[in-house]
Scaffold this active site. Sequence first.
Site, short mmCIF file in Angstrom:
data_model
loop_
_atom_site.label_atom_id
_atom_site.label_comp_id
_atom_site.label_asym_id
_atom_site.label_seq_id
_atom_site.Cartn_x
_atom_site.Cartn_y
_atom_site.Cartn_z
N GLU A 59 59.49 8.17 51.29
CA GLU A 59 60.39 7.89 50.17
C GLU A 59 60.55 6.39 50.03
O GLU A 59 60.78 5.68 51.02
CB GLU A 59 61.76 8.54 50.41
CG GLU A 59 62.80 8.22 49.33
CD GLU A 59 64.14 8.90 49.60
OE1 GLU A 59 64.15 9.93 50.31
OE2 GLU A 59 65.17 8.40 49.12
N GLU A 105 69.01 1.66 44.32
CA GLU A 105 70.15 2.58 44.37
C GLU A 105 71.43 1.75 44.30
O GLU A 105 71.49 0.63 44.79
CB GLU A 105 70.16 3.38 45.67
CG GLU A 105 69.05 4.39 45.80
CD GLU A 105 69.22 5.21 47.06
OE1 GLU A 105 69.62 6.37 46.97
OE2 GLU A 105 68.94 4.67 48.15
#
Length: 286
Positions: free
Chosen positions: A163, A168
């Site tokens: 990932e 974010e």
Amino acid sequence: MRSSRIRTIRTTLAATAALALVLIAPLAAPAAVPGADGAAPAEEVEAATLTWSDEFDGPAGSAPNPANWNHETGGGGWGNNELQTYTDSRDNSALDGNGNLVITARRSGSGYTSARLTTKGKVQPRFGRLEARIQIPRGQGIWPAFWMLGGQFPNTPWPNAGEIDIMENVGYEPHLVHGTLHGPGYSGGNGITGQYMHPQGWSFADTFHTFAIDWRPGSITWSVDGVAYQTFTTADTGANPWVFDQPFFFILNVAVGGNWPGNPDGTTQFPQRMVVDYVRVYDSQL
């Protein structure tokens, strides 16, 4: 079960560490001066060859291009005790007619709805410069993200598939964005991670910013508005495997609540919108 969205509580860095990261960011890699509107520096774009892009052109209220994007739907917490149910409704994801994709998180009765879009099986770059120009939403419990999973997922389970979190943000840290790698032996709260503080300490939700990675075999560098702030290489995974030299697919989503951001409270206003001007891939193997 960590079926798709994979997170656990993270230990955030102290404010002094975040400030130090911003101060040293220009030393991490040569960086051009960003545009005032968050656009990528012209000299960087001119030096690269555009491989693929979605500029989100189309009539207001239309769906994002199905040749590029899948809708993942459903609730159940997504492995992080999130509160939203993802839908394929135009109420939660639609073009605005001005060249933007808008992902909208809404209060719906006693719960929340939002959208999660992926390019799995459609656009899966390997290496290159990958970037998106985004105005993120704001508020306690709001969790926007621009990230990637290894193209072998879910046949190769998380975290072995890898990932890459390009950007974010959690609403209680409006002035910070995070960039993280998750893989076998360094996942969840033990991901290899760093953060970037807004140079003026302002909220990233105030305007558009360009979030990018420069991805090469054995190396990934993160940047915001052309300012490189961290590089991770095979040396950073230690004895654990580096699983990032393979095709990955994009994910754009806005989560509501969960272990990391916490839940909305009385200060959180709805609806909240993540506005995406474009997603672009340069010099990549598709």
